[in-house]
Design an enzyme around this catalytic site. Sequence first.
Site, short mmCIF file in Angstrom:
data_model
loop_
_atom_site.label_atom_id
_atom_site.label_comp_id
_atom_site.label_asym_id
_atom_site.label_seq_id
_atom_site.Cartn_x
_atom_site.Cartn_y
_atom_site.Cartn_z
N LYS A 1 -12.12 18.99 0.61
CA LYS A 1 -11.51 17.67 0.48
C LYS A 1 -12.56 16.69 -0.04
O LYS A 1 -13.73 16.75 0.35
CB LYS A 1 -11.01 17.21 1.86
CG LYS A 1 -10.57 15.77 1.95
CD LYS A 1 -9.16 15.57 1.45
CE LYS A 1 -8.73 14.10 1.47
NZ LYS A 1 -7.50 13.88 0.70
N ASN B 1 -14.62 13.53 -8.27
CA ASN B 1 -13.23 13.04 -8.29
C ASN B 1 -13.22 11.58 -8.71
O ASN B 1 -13.44 10.69 -7.90
CB ASN B 1 -12.62 13.24 -6.89
CG ASN B 1 -11.21 12.67 -6.81
OD1 ASN B 1 -10.62 12.27 -7.81
ND2 ASN B 1 -10.67 12.62 -5.60
N CYS C 1 -8.57 9.70 -8.15
CA CYS C 1 -7.58 9.57 -7.07
C CYS C 1 -6.73 8.33 -7.31
O CYS C 1 -7.26 7.22 -7.42
CB CYS C 1 -8.24 9.47 -5.71
SG CYS C 1 -6.99 9.36 -4.40
N ILE D 1 -5.53 18.72 -13.65
CA ILE D 1 -5.56 17.28 -13.47
C ILE D 1 -5.43 16.91 -11.99
O ILE D 1 -5.07 17.74 -11.17
CB ILE D 1 -4.38 16.60 -14.23
CG1 ILE D 1 -3.07 17.26 -13.82
CG2 ILE D 1 -4.61 16.61 -15.71
CD1 ILE D 1 -1.82 16.70 -14.46
N ASN D 2 -5.69 15.65 -11.71
CA ASN D 2 -5.34 15.10 -10.41
C ASN D 2 -3.85 14.77 -10.43
O ASN D 2 -3.17 15.03 -11.42
CB ASN D 2 -6.17 13.84 -10.12
CG ASN D 2 -6.46 13.67 -8.63
OD1 ASN D 2 -5.54 13.82 -7.82
ND2 ASN D 2 -7.69 13.38 -8.28
C1 FMN Z 1 -1.98 16.20 0.11
C2 FMN Z 1 -2.86 16.16 -1.11
C3 FMN Z 1 -4.17 15.66 -1.00
C4 FMN Z 1 -5.00 15.62 -2.12
N1 FMN Z 1 -6.28 15.16 -1.97
C5 FMN Z 1 -7.14 15.22 -3.04
C6 FMN Z 1 -8.50 14.85 -2.90
O1 FMN Z 1 -8.98 14.47 -1.84
N2 FMN Z 1 -9.30 14.93 -3.99
C7 FMN Z 1 -8.85 15.36 -5.21
O2 FMN Z 1 -9.62 15.45 -6.16
N3 FMN Z 1 -7.55 15.72 -5.37
C8 FMN Z 1 -6.70 15.66 -4.32
N4 FMN Z 1 -5.38 16.05 -4.48
C9 FMN Z 1 -4.92 16.51 -5.80
C10 FMN Z 1 -4.97 18.03 -5.90
O3 FMN Z 1 -6.30 18.50 -5.80
C11 FMN Z 1 -4.36 18.53 -7.23
O4 FMN Z 1 -5.11 18.00 -8.29
C12 FMN Z 1 -2.91 18.10 -7.41
O5 FMN Z 1 -2.22 18.17 -6.18
C13 FMN Z 1 -2.16 18.96 -8.43
O6 FMN Z 1 -2.11 20.32 -8.06
P1 FMN Z 1 -0.86 21.00 -7.28
O7 FMN Z 1 0.38 20.64 -8.02
O8 FMN Z 1 -1.17 22.47 -7.28
O9 FMN Z 1 -0.87 20.43 -5.91
C14 FMN Z 1 -4.52 16.08 -3.37
C15 FMN Z 1 -3.20 16.56 -3.47
C16 FMN Z 1 -2.38 16.62 -2.37
C17 FMN Z 1 -0.97 17.14 -2.50
#
Ligand code: FMN
Lengths: 307, 243
Positions: free
Chosen positions: A45, A129, A132, A194-195
Amino acid sequence: MADLTCELLGHRLKNPVVLASGILGTSATLLRRAVDAGAGAVTAKSCGPTPRAGHPNPVTVDWGHGVLNAIGLSNPGAAEEVHLLAEARHLLDEVGAVLIASVFAGTPDEFAEVAAIVATARPHILEVNISCPNVRDEFGTPFAASGESAALVTQAVRKAVDLPIAVKLAPNVPDIGRIAAAVVEAGADAITAINTMPGMIIDAEAARPVLSNRVGGISGPALKPIALRCVAEVRRAVKVPIIGTGGVNNGRDAAEMLLAGATAVGVGTAVWYGGVSALGRIAAELEGWMDREGYATLDAMRGLALR
Amino acid sequence: MHRALRLTEVRVENYRTRSFVFEDGLACQPGQFVMAWLPGVGEKPFSIAASNPLTLMVVAVGPVSEAFHQLQVGQRVWVRGPLGQGFRLKGRRALLAGGGYGVAPLLFLAQQARQQGMDVDVCIGARTAADVLLTEAFERLGVGVHVTTEDGSLGQTGLVTAATGKLIETLRPDALYACGPVRMLEALEKQARQAGVDCQLSWEAHMRCGMGLCGSCEMPASEGRLPGWLACLDGPVWRSDES
Ligand SMILES: Cc1cc2nc3c(=O)[nH]c(=O)nc-3n(C[C@H](O)[C@H](O)[C@H](O)COP(=O)(O)O)c2cc1C
Ligand SMILES: Cc1cc2nc3c(=O)[nH]c(=O)nc-3n(C[C@H](O)[C@H](O)[C@H](O)COP(=O)(O)OP(=O)(O)OC[C@H]3O[C@@H](n4cnc5c(N)ncnc54)[C@H](O)[C@@H]3O)c2cc1C
Ligand code: FES
């Protein structure tokens, strides 16, 4: 049988599935659990300079086509994160998995400070990161919004640490390829793309946004086409490895990400749809798919969709 | 996504506890929970006290639970779920033990067990007589009720383990099912292990996403629980026969 091994920044992953940051990455034991469930690498995280509780509930909602979240970067602060990462490194070394740390901060200098502290735990890779979408009120526009600000952070972190760095980009920019080029020019060794995509879910009967933060980041299936487009554009713009992330929920989705040019495949929200075992299932499905389609290695398929 | 459900009944259970009955049912298992959202106030996990119609029992201790207590019949609560893993009945004899709101999921479990023709006893532990909950509801189901209070104002004097200890010996239950404060669960787990009885314990943890994503509900590893155990995904109910 297809060979799933994946070379990422000098490290060999048993498969290209990388646990995405913010999903289960809050402890050494959860990171190890993700590896035991089948991930080739895991991302912790995101951690910032000081402890943060994050936003009040509701912080997540599944609206049927994906998940919207605004956790608000809850984290124990960089000093405490060092212990977490060192413990994680210990648990992951037992099974030969790759640990990616993730950092965020409010200024380039602060990014450098946090990165230097976190680097003392010796994660294999450091993810930066800058994207966000959920802390705009405190931190303003994410650094990922422009090539200039993204490059400033990258330079600062580059100077602060000797680890390979991956910079995590945002989808909601006019030209993600240009931003990728700027951060690579500034010293990034890899790109995570991507984020989440900023969005809002309104509950009609409540007549208000569901999340306490009002807006949040879209992840899961709704994000996939956006992520594939971003990864393809980044691949056209730069040569460095890409951790392609967004909406990967099965082996075929992972194949699409690789075909778009990704080096490895980030997986997050699939854990909600399929539990922690989704990580290993996606890798196994990818292998089956490659066997059926006649791809012997990941290299044989990477970027093919860009021809 | 949340479903907005209207309240059809609000029952006062004791001086700080009310049951909220909704217009609709929810297909779920005893021990599962919902995230209940009061727009503008917050969202918290609540155990399911009955599935049809959906019923939640709320102890007023803070902002969300107190806002619940302001609700009137006809008003709405937004729920998502059911979430998590519930209890799994086994054998013919069930011993239930709980304290505080923990008796709510046990009532739902008792209802299911009685429907299946099982023999059911419940031990309810509380500080004082005023805190004892749901005894009549359990009795109506034909469940043997055993109350303990710390001050002796009702039932046996002492902790709930005083009652369960004896009943484990006399009833030889096929499993012990419990929900309540952490200290109570820890004591019951130890007791069950020493007596060689299977147990199923519903743990409380700090929940945010309720979806197995954010990691905030991770429980420390214990003799029974594996490291990285998430209360919202793997629990809230932990079964001694699962690992
Ligand atoms: C609950 C949650 C918390 C997340 N927290 C972070 C984070 O702390 N730092 C970050 O770089 N991305 C964070 N993300 C983004 C994810 O790392 C990822 O980029 C994004 O969810 C897209 O991938 P996915 O569709 O497989 O979830 C978070 C996503 C979710 C759903
Ligand atoms: C799986 C699960 C199921 C739950 N089921 C129920 C349920 O069926 N009914 C119910 O009332 N609550 C239940 N809870 C607790 C509930 O989610 C909230 O924590 C509780 O309502 C307090 O929230 P609040 O916002 O009102 O107060 P908060 O500000 O969160 O809490 C106020 C203070 O009260 C303490 N506290 C929290 N819960 C209790 C309690 N039960 N008794 C005494 N003190 C307490 C807190 O530690 C805090 O110090 C459950 C929790 C979990 C994790
Ligand atoms: S509450 Fe988020 S993982 Fe359990």
